[in-house]
Design a protein around this motif. Structure first.
Motif, PDB file in Angstrom:
ATOM      1  N   MET A 232       0.617  -1.114  -0.020  1.00 33.95           N
ATOM      2  CA  MET A 232      -0.021  -0.100   0.022  1.00 33.95           C
ATOM      3  C   MET A 232       0.762   1.315   0.179  1.00 33.95           C
ATOM      4  SD  MET A 232      -2.853  -0.911   2.650  1.00 33.95           S
ATOM      5  CE  MET A 232      -2.961   0.741   3.442  1.00 33.95           C
ATOM      6  N   ASP A 233       0.499   2.501  -0.663  1.00 36.77           N
ATOM      7  CA  ASP A 233       1.049   3.632  -0.654  1.00 36.77           C
ATOM      8  C   ASP A 233       0.706   4.418   0.515  1.00 36.77           C
ATOM      9  OD1 ASP A 233       2.534   3.018  -3.058  1.00 36.77           O
ATOM     10  OD2 ASP A 233       1.228   4.010  -4.367  1.00 36.77           O
ATOM     11  N   GLU A 234      -0.465   3.995   0.855  1.00 30.57           N
ATOM     12  CA  GLU A 234      -1.159   4.878   1.996  1.00 30.57           C
ATOM     13  C   GLU A 234      -0.494   4.233   3.253  1.00 30.57           C
ATOM     14  OE1 GLU A 234      -3.040   3.053  -0.021  1.00 30.57           O
ATOM     15  OE2 GLU A 234      -3.956   4.608  -1.236  1.00 30.57           O
ATOM     16  N   HIS A 298      -0.345  14.993   3.991  1.00 29.61           N
ATOM     17  CA  HIS A 298      -1.003  13.783   4.079  1.00 29.61           C
ATOM     18  C   HIS A 298      -2.409  14.041   4.706  1.00 29.61           C
ATOM     19  CE1 HIS A 298       2.621  11.593   3.311  1.00 29.61           C
ATOM     20  NE2 HIS A 298       3.315  12.793   3.574  1.00 29.61           N
ATOM     21  N   SER A 299      -3.388  13.491   4.262  1.00 26.95           N
ATOM     22  CA  SER A 299      -4.663  13.312   4.743  1.00 26.95           C
ATOM     23  C   SER A 299      -4.856  12.326   5.825  1.00 26.95           C
ATOM     24  CB  SER A 299      -5.998  13.225   3.947  1.00 26.95           C
ATOM     25  OG  SER A 299      -6.021  12.004   3.525  1.00 26.95           O
ATOM     26  N   PHE A 317      -5.436   5.907   8.636  1.00 26.67           N
ATOM     27  CA  PHE A 317      -4.870   5.898   7.404  1.00 26.67           C
ATOM     28  C   PHE A 317      -4.459   7.332   7.175  1.00 26.67           C
ATOM     29  CE2 PHE A 317      -7.742   2.514   6.001  1.00 26.67           C
ATOM     30  CZ  PHE A 317      -6.663   1.847   5.195  1.00 26.67           C
ATOM     31  N   VAL A 319      -2.953   9.427   3.628  1.00 29.31           N
ATOM     32  CA  VAL A 319      -2.869   9.340   2.144  1.00 29.31           C
ATOM     33  C   VAL A 319      -1.977  10.580   1.828  1.00 29.31           C
ATOM     34  CG1 VAL A 319      -4.177   9.357   0.152  1.00 29.31           C
ATOM     35  CG2 VAL A 319      -5.196   8.145   2.210  1.00 29.31           C
ATOM     36  N   ASP A 320      -1.213  10.434   0.879  1.00 27.31           N
ATOM     37  CA  ASP A 320      -0.443  11.572   0.194  1.00 27.31           C
ATOM     38  C   ASP A 320      -1.189  12.323  -0.875  1.00 27.31           C
ATOM     39  OD1 ASP A 320       1.187  13.071  -1.024  1.00 27.31           O
ATOM     40  OD2 ASP A 320       3.143  11.800  -0.771  1.00 27.31           O
ATOM     41  N   ILE A 321      -1.709  13.649  -0.274  1.00 32.15           N
ATOM     42  CA  ILE A 321      -2.519  14.075  -1.236  1.00 32.15           C
ATOM     43  C   ILE A 321      -1.711  15.571  -1.536  1.00 32.15           C
ATOM     44  CG2 ILE A 321      -4.682  13.316  -0.149  1.00 32.15           C
ATOM     45  CD1 ILE A 321      -4.784  16.160   1.510  1.00 32.15           C
TER      46      ILE A 321
END
Ligand code: ADP
Length: 554
Positions: A232-234, A298-299, A317, A319-321
Motif C-alpha cells: 500500500m502507498d497509504e 497527507h490526509s 489511514f 494518504v499522500d494528497i
C-alpha cells in the motif's frame, strides 16, 4: 494429582495393614480363649469324676495336683473350698454368673477382665450330685494386656509399617503416573499409555489437528494482510485501546523513519493534528486531519474500532494528497487569475465605450478610441483562446489526432506568420537546420513554436535576432528557438512555465502577452512526450529547446 494418588495409596495400604493386624489379633484371642475354656471344661469333668469316687476329702489333694484354681461352692453360695485362698474368709459366690448358670443348667461358664484389663480370668462351673458347684478358673493375659506388654515393639512395627506403606505408595504413584506424565501431547496417538486414556487422546488429537488447521489459516491471512499492507502507498497504523501501536505498515514507517513504530502512539509523531485525530478515535469518534511533513501533505483519517470489553482501538489511514492539494491550489489560483485577466481588458473597453456614449469624445478621437477598443478586444480574444487551448491540453490535447509532422516546414509557417512582427521590432527572424518528422498534433505543435518565437521577438532588443532551428541531436528530433533578448533570471526560469506568471508584468502588457504562452508550451510538450530545455543568461538571450523522443525520428 501426584499428592492425591500418593495419599490414596498410602491410606489404603495403612488401613489394610491395620485392619489385618486387628482382625488377626481378634482371631488369635478368640482361638486362645476357646482352647482355655475347653481345657477348663475337661479339667472340671475329670475332677468331678475323682470326687464321685473319692469324696470331698480328695479336694485338698486334687487342689495341689492341678495348677488351675479350684473352688467348691455350697448351694447357698458359701465357699466350701478354694485351692488358692482360705475359704472361710471368702465372700458369698452364689451370685457369680457361672455359679448361677451351673445351678440352673448343670454347667456354666464366664470370663472377667481384671481391673487393669491386663488379665482375663475364665471360669467353668459344674453342679455336683449333692447340689454343690465345682468351679475351675484359669487366668490368661488378655488381648489388651498382650498389646500393652508388646507396646514398644508395636510402636516400632507401626513406624516400620508406615515407612513401608510410604515407600510402597511412592513407588506405586511413580509407576501409575509415569505413562501419564511422559505423554507427548503433540502426537497424542503415538503414546502407549493406558487404554482408558484412549478416548481422551483421540479427542486431543482431533483438537490438535483442528488448532493446527486454524493456526495455518491464521498465518495465511496474516501473510496476506502483511503483503497487502506492505504494497500500500497509504500509511496504515493500528492502535490498541491502550493507545499502543500494534501495527504500522511500510508506508507509515517510511513517513516517520526516525521514530519508533512501537510503544505508545506519541512515539510515532508529535504533530498536534496527528495527536488530535488519534485521540479522537481512541475516544470512540472518527476524525479527519491534515499532516504536513517534509514538504508533502497527507490526509489523516482515524476510525474507531470497539474492542470487546477494552474500550476503543483505532485505525489510522494516511494518504499522500500533495499532488491533489497542489492541483486544487493551482485551480483556485487559475480561476482567480482568469477572472482578473478577463476583467482588465473588459474594464478598458467599457471605459472607452462609456466616454464615446456620453459624446464627450471629439470626432477626431473616435478612430483612436475605436482602435483601443479593438486592441483590448483582440487581447480578450487571445486570452480566451489561450484558456480554451490550455484546458484542451489539460484534457489530452482535444480531438485532433497525431500525424507525421515535418518540423522544418512547420517552423517555416511560423516564421511567415511572425515575419511582419519581427520586422516591426527590427528583429532578424530565421529558420535553419534539417527537415525532421515527428508524430504530432500539427496545430498544437505550431502554436508551441509560435509562442516560443513570439516571446523571442517580444522579449528581444531592436537589432536582435531570433533563430529557429530543427534537426536531430543523438537521434532525437528537436526544435530550438534562440534569441539575443533580455534573458530570464535564474530564479524565474522554472516559474515562467506557470500559468499567468510573468517576469515583468508591465513589459508583458506592452507586448500583449497573456502569461499563458509558456504554459501551453509546457502542456503541449507533455502531450508529445517532449522534454523542454531552457538555457538563458540575463541580458544575453534565451534558448528554449523542445526535445522529442528518439523513436519519433524518421
Ligand atoms: P507572456 O504572454 O507574458 O509572454 P509566457 O507564458 O509566454 O507569457 O511567458 C511568461 C514570461 O516569461 C513572460 O512574461 C516573460 O517575462 C518571460 N519570457 C518568456 N520568453 C522569454 C524570452 N524569450 N526572453 C525573456 N523572457 C521571456
Amino acid at each position: 494429582m501426584r499428592k492425591r494418588v500418593f495419599n490414596s495409596i498410602f491410606l489404603t495400604a495403612l488401613v489394610t495393614m491395620l485392619l489385618t493386624v486387628s482382625l488377626l489379633l481378634v482371631a488369635v484371642h478368640s482361638g486362645l480363649s476357646h482352647s482355655t475354656r475347653s481345657r477348663l471344661a475337661a479339667e472340671c469333668s475329670a475332677i468331678t469324676a475323682e470326687l464321685r469316687t473319692g469324696g470331698q476329702g480328695e479336694l485338698a489333694r486334687i487342689g495341689r495336683v492341678y495348677a488351675d484354681r479350684i473352688t467348691l461352692i455350697a448351694p447357698d453360695g458359701r465357699v466350701l473350698y478354694d485351692s488358692t485362698q482360705d475359704a472361710a474368709t471368702m465372700d458369698d459366690h452364689g451370685s457369680r454368673p457361672e455359679v448361677l448358670a451351673a445351678q440352673q443348667h448343670g454347667v456354666g461358664e464366664s470370663s472377667r477382665l481384671s481391673a487393669t484389663l491386663s488379665e482375663q480370668t475364665y471360669y467353668y462351673a459344674q453342679q455336683l450330685d449333692d447340689g454343690t458347684v465345682l468351679r475351675v478358673a484359669a487366668m490368661a493375659d488378655s488381648a489388651f494386656g498382650a498389646v500393652a506388654t508388646a507396646s514398644p515393639w508395636i510402636v516400632l512395627i507401626v513406624l516400620l509399617t508406615l515407612l513401608v506403606a510410604a515407600l510402597l505408595a511412592s513407588w506405586l504413584t511413580h509407576v501409575f503416573l509415569e505413562p501419564i506424565v511422559t505423554l507427548d501431547l503433540k502426537v497424542p496417538l503415538k503414546n502407549d499409555a493406558y487404554d482408558e486414556l484412549s478416548p481422551l487422546l483421540h479427542r486431543m488429537d482431533k483438537q490438535n489437528r483442528k488448532i493446527e488447521a486454524q493456526l495455518g489459516e491464521l498465518k495465511r491471512r496474516q501473510a496476506e494482510f502483511d503483503d497487502i499492507t506492505a504494497r500500500m502507498d497509504e500509511g496504515l497504523v493500528l492502535f490498541s485501546a491502550q493507545g499502543d501501536i500494534v501495527f504500522a505498515n511500510r508506508a507509515a514507517r517510511a513517513l516517520f523513519p526516525k521514530n519508533e513504530a512501537a510503544g505508545a502512539y506519541l512515539t510515532l509523531c508529535r504533530d498536534p493534528e496527528y495527536i488530535r485525530v488519534v485521540e479522537a478515535a481512541l475516544g470512540g469518534e472518527s476524525a479527519h486531519g491534515r499532516l504536513e511533513k517534509d514538504g508533502r501533505v497527507h490526509s489523516l483519517t482515524a476510525s474507531s474500532v470497539v474492542e470487546e470489553g477494552q474500550g476503543h482501538a483505532a485505525v489510522l489511514f494516511m494518504v499522500d494528497i500533495t499532488a491533489r492539494d497542489q492541483a486544487e491550489r493551482q485551480r483556485q489560483e487559475f480561476t482567480a487569475n482568469v477572472s482578473h485577466e478577463l476583467k482588465t481588458p473588459l474594464t478598458s473597453i467599457m471605459g472607452y465605450a462609456e466616454i464615446m456614449e456620453k459624446g464627450i469624445v471629439k470626432p477626431a478621437d473616435i478612430a483612436p478610441f475605436a482602435g483601443k477598443i479593438r486592441a483590448e478586444a483582440v487581447r480578450l480574444l487571445t486570452l480566451i483562446e489561450d484558456i480554451i487551448r490550455l484546458s484542451q491540453l489539460d484534457e489530452g490535447g482535444g480531438p485532433t489526432s497525431f500525424e507525421p509532422v515535418e518540423l522544418f516546414a512547420l517552423c517555416g509557417t511560423v516564421r511567415d506568420r511572425l515575419q511582419h512582427k519581427a520586422e516591426a521590432h527590427k528583429i532578424t527572424l530565421r529558420v535553419t537546420g534539417q527537415p525532421v518528422t515527428v508524430a504530432a498534433q500539427w496545430r498544437t505543435l505550431e502554436q508551441m513554436v509560435f509562442n516560443l518565437a513570439d516571446n523571442a521577438i517580444a522579449y528581444n532588443r531592436p537589432g536582435g535576432s531570433v533563430t529557429v532551428e530543427t534537426g536531430t541531436a543523438d537521434g532525437a528530433p528537436f526544435v530550438r528557438v534562440a534569441d539575443t533578448g533580455i534573458g530570464i533570471a535564474l530564479a524565474d526560469q522554472q516559474r515562467v512555465f506557470e500559468r499567468f506568471y510573468r517576469v515583468d508584468k508591465s513589459h508583458s502588457k506592452v507586448t500583449g502577452g497573456t502569461g499563458l504562452g509558456l504554459s501551453i508550451v509546457k502542456h503541449g510538450a507533455a502531450l508529445h512526450h517532449a522534454a523542454i530545455e531552457l538555457d538563458s543568461t540575463l541580458g544575453e538571450g534565451t534558448t528554449i529547446t523542445l526535445l522529442f523522443p528518439k523513436t519519433q525520428a524518421s
